[in-house]
Every structure is written in C-alpha cells, then in structure tokens.
Design a protein around this motif. Structure first.
Motif, PDB file in Angstrom:
ATOM      1  N   UNK A  27     -34.922  59.561 -25.494  1.00  0.00           N
ATOM      2  CA  UNK A  27     -36.073  59.112 -25.508  1.00  0.00           C
ATOM      3  C   UNK A  27     -37.733  60.297 -26.197  1.00  0.00           C
ATOM      4  N   UNK A  28     -37.433  61.201 -26.291  1.00  0.00           N
ATOM      5  CA  UNK A  28     -38.085  62.267 -26.978  1.00  0.00           C
ATOM      6  C   UNK A  28     -37.874  61.561 -28.537  1.00  0.00           C
ATOM      7  N   UNK A  29     -37.524  60.872 -29.551  1.00  0.00           N
ATOM      8  CA  UNK A  29     -37.098  60.478 -30.325  1.00  0.00           C
ATOM      9  C   UNK A  29     -38.167  59.382 -30.071  1.00  0.00           C
ATOM     10  N   UNK A  30     -37.856  58.150 -28.914  1.00  0.00           N
ATOM     11  CA  UNK A  30     -39.193  57.451 -29.366  1.00  0.00           C
ATOM     12  C   UNK A  30     -40.288  58.071 -28.029  1.00  0.00           C
ATOM     13  N   UNK A  31     -40.843  59.023 -27.830  1.00  0.00           N
ATOM     14  CA  UNK A  31     -41.592  59.438 -27.904  1.00  0.00           C
ATOM     15  C   UNK A  31     -42.695  59.734 -28.860  1.00  0.00           C
ATOM     16  N   UNK A  54     -37.192  69.815 -23.963  1.00  0.00           N
ATOM     17  CA  UNK A  54     -37.550  68.260 -24.826  1.00  0.00           C
ATOM     18  C   UNK A  54     -39.537  68.244 -24.268  1.00  0.00           C
ATOM     19  N   UNK A  55     -39.932  70.056 -23.943  1.00  0.00           N
ATOM     20  CA  UNK A  55     -41.432  70.141 -23.063  1.00  0.00           C
ATOM     21  C   UNK A  55     -42.027  70.731 -24.605  1.00  0.00           C
ATOM     22  N   UNK A  56     -41.739  71.680 -26.372  1.00  0.00           N
ATOM     23  CA  UNK A  56     -41.711  70.946 -27.371  1.00  0.00           C
ATOM     24  C   UNK A  56     -43.211  69.053 -27.749  1.00  0.00           C
ATOM     25  N   UNK A  57     -41.420  68.903 -27.549  1.00  0.00           N
ATOM     26  CA  UNK A  57     -42.233  66.601 -27.671  1.00  0.00           C
ATOM     27  C   UNK A  57     -43.122  66.434 -26.459  1.00  0.00           C
ATOM     28  N   UNK A  58     -42.971  67.071 -25.712  1.00  0.00           N
ATOM     29  CA  UNK A  58     -43.948  66.714 -24.170  1.00  0.00           C
ATOM     30  C   UNK A  58     -45.006  67.424 -25.214  1.00  0.00           C
ATOM     31  N   UNK A  59     -44.963  68.235 -25.691  1.00  0.00           N
ATOM     32  CA  UNK A  59     -46.425  69.040 -26.015  1.00  0.00           C
ATOM     33  C   UNK A  59     -47.666  68.459 -26.763  1.00  0.00           C
ATOM     34  N   UNK A  60     -46.599  68.532 -27.902  1.00  0.00           N
ATOM     35  CA  UNK A  60     -47.031  67.374 -28.732  1.00  0.00           C
ATOM     36  C   UNK A  60     -47.643  65.618 -28.373  1.00  0.00           C
ATOM     37  N   UNK A  61     -47.112  64.979 -27.182  1.00  0.00           N
ATOM     38  CA  UNK A  61     -47.946  64.598 -26.743  1.00  0.00           C
ATOM     39  C   UNK A  61     -48.686  64.237 -25.930  1.00  0.00           C
ATOM     40  N   UNK A  62     -49.781  65.572 -25.662  1.00  0.00           N
ATOM     41  CA  UNK A  62     -50.635  65.758 -24.968  1.00  0.00           C
ATOM     42  C   UNK A  62     -51.765  65.368 -25.492  1.00  0.00           C
ATOM     43  N   UNK A  63     -51.648  65.706 -27.200  1.00  0.00           N
ATOM     44  CA  UNK A  63     -52.710  65.158 -27.889  1.00  0.00           C
ATOM     45  C   UNK A  63     -52.789  63.697 -28.153  1.00  0.00           C
ATOM     46  N   UNK A  64     -52.330  62.491 -27.406  1.00  0.00           N
ATOM     47  CA  UNK A  64     -51.565  61.000 -28.190  1.00  0.00           C
ATOM     48  C   UNK A  64     -53.084  60.895 -27.760  1.00  0.00           C
ATOM     49  N   UNK A  67     -55.045  57.611 -23.760  1.00  0.00           N
ATOM     50  CA  UNK A  67     -55.438  57.981 -22.534  1.00  0.00           C
ATOM     51  C   UNK A  67     -53.988  58.819 -21.408  1.00  0.00           C
ATOM     52  N   UNK A  68     -53.782  57.029 -21.279  1.00  0.00           N
ATOM     53  CA  UNK A  68     -52.302  57.110 -20.239  1.00  0.00           C
ATOM     54  C   UNK A  68     -51.078  58.000 -20.730  1.00  0.00           C
ATOM     55  N   UNK A  69     -50.639  57.683 -22.039  1.00  0.00           N
ATOM     56  CA  UNK A  69     -49.491  58.971 -22.376  1.00  0.00           C
ATOM     57  C   UNK A  69     -49.963  60.269 -22.527  1.00  0.00           C
ATOM     58  N   UNK A  70     -51.147  60.565 -22.874  1.00  0.00           N
ATOM     59  CA  UNK A  70     -51.006  61.451 -22.112  1.00  0.00           C
ATOM     60  C   UNK A  70     -50.607  62.220 -20.869  1.00  0.00           C
ATOM     61  N   UNK A  71     -51.404  61.876 -20.218  1.00  0.00           N
ATOM     62  CA  UNK A  71     -51.394  62.260 -18.798  1.00  0.00           C
ATOM     63  C   UNK A  71     -50.368  61.971 -18.235  1.00  0.00           C
ATOM     64  N   UNK A  72     -49.363  61.017 -18.639  1.00  0.00           N
ATOM     65  CA  UNK A  72     -47.964  60.716 -18.503  1.00  0.00           C
ATOM     66  C   UNK A  72     -47.154  61.606 -18.913  1.00  0.00           C
ATOM     67  N   UNK A  73     -47.444  62.853 -20.367  1.00  0.00           N
ATOM     68  CA  UNK A  73     -46.746  63.671 -20.748  1.00  0.00           C
ATOM     69  C   UNK A  73     -47.591  64.957 -19.597  1.00  0.00           C
ATOM     70  N   UNK A  74     -48.653  64.279 -19.331  1.00  0.00           N
ATOM     71  CA  UNK A  74     -48.928  65.943 -18.360  1.00  0.00           C
ATOM     72  C   UNK A  74     -48.134  65.744 -17.613  1.00  0.00           C
ATOM     73  N   UNK A  75     -47.623  64.479 -16.588  1.00  0.00           N
ATOM     74  CA  UNK A  75     -46.891  64.824 -16.100  1.00  0.00           C
ATOM     75  C   UNK A  75     -45.629  64.752 -15.813  1.00  0.00           C
ATOM     76  N   UNK A  76     -44.889  64.414 -16.361  1.00  0.00           N
ATOM     77  CA  UNK A  76     -43.695  65.321 -17.066  1.00  0.00           C
ATOM     78  C   UNK A  76     -43.864  66.443 -17.902  1.00  0.00           C
TER      79      UNK A  76
END
Length: 141
Positions: A27-31, A54-64, A67-76
């Motif tokens: 999942x992290x690799x896919x993200x 998986x927190x560093x990957x999600x923090x990286x994804x916040x700047x996607x 917009x929907x991907x960054x919101x999903x990362x924030x929710x995660x």
C-alpha cells in the motif's frame, strides 16, 4: 521493489485484498508510485490498516497535486493518531487549507447563482442636451 506499477496499476479489488491481508508495504509503495486513483485507494486503505511506519509516506502524500488524495492522506494520519507535535501542526494547517478551498468554492457558487439587477444610468451629457432642447422650445420673454 514489490512489482512494477508502471506496467500495470492495481485495481480496487487488489488494494482491498491488500488491506484485508495487512500488506502495508504494498500500500505504501502504491501510495508513492501509483496513479491518482490507486493513490486514493491506498491512502484509504492505510487509514484502516496503517502502521506508525507509514506516517512518512502519508506526510509526503499530503502535498499531492490531486486534492482528494491529499485529503485521504490527512484522514489516514488522523486515524493513525499521530502524537508527534510536528505531524499534528502539519495536519491542522492542511485541514485549514482544505477548509479555505471549500469556502472559496462555496462563495464562487453563490456568486454564480446570484442574479444581478442591471440598472441603466442616464448619461449626464444626454440629460443636459435634453434640458437645453426643452428650453429652446419655450418662447422667449
């Protein structure tokens, strides 16, 4: 690493299977390397089955860019319950950013639906011309 995502993108069923089998690394690799749909599904999957790793990957994804991907990362990140002060401040700023974007969209929709009353204003020169014309029609005393 795990597989080449450039050749084939995993489907939603595959990502659901990874969520059910706790394949967090996939999942992290896919993200990181998927297209926007797979990144969105992976972020939603990490919301349910994510780990602290998986927190560093999600923090990286916040700047996607999406917009929907960054919101999903924030929710995660919020669902994982990160207690780090830096993570909390970043997520709160991003949630405020998302809120301002949604407020701007609401204002734009209100402005579009608002009907404007258009008034025709008389030009001053025409008004004065009409007044002079009326005075010329009157007899001179």
């Amino acid at each position: 690493m795990l597989f080449k995502l450039k050749l084939t993108q995993p489907s939603e069923n595959t990502i659901d299977y990874w969520v059910n089998t706790n394949a967090v690394e996939k999942l992290e690799y896919t993200l990181k390397h998927g297209n926007y749909k797979t990144r969105l599904w992976a972020a939603e999957g990490l919301e349910h089955e994510g780990r602290a790793s998986s927190v560093p990957v999600l923090l990286y994804t916040i700047n996607d860019k999406i917009q929907n991907v960054s919101i999903a990362a924030l929710n995660a990140l919020e669902a994982l319950g990160c207690n780090n002060e830096l993570t909390i401040s970043i997520t709160s700023k991003r949630f405020n950013w998302v809120k301002t974007i949604r407020d701007k969209e609401e204002k734009r929709n209100v402005i579009i639906t608002k009907k404007h009353n258009i008034y025709r204003w008389k030009r001053a020169s025409k008004q004065s011309f009409d007044r002079v014309k009326a005075q010329l029609k009157k007899p001179i005393r």
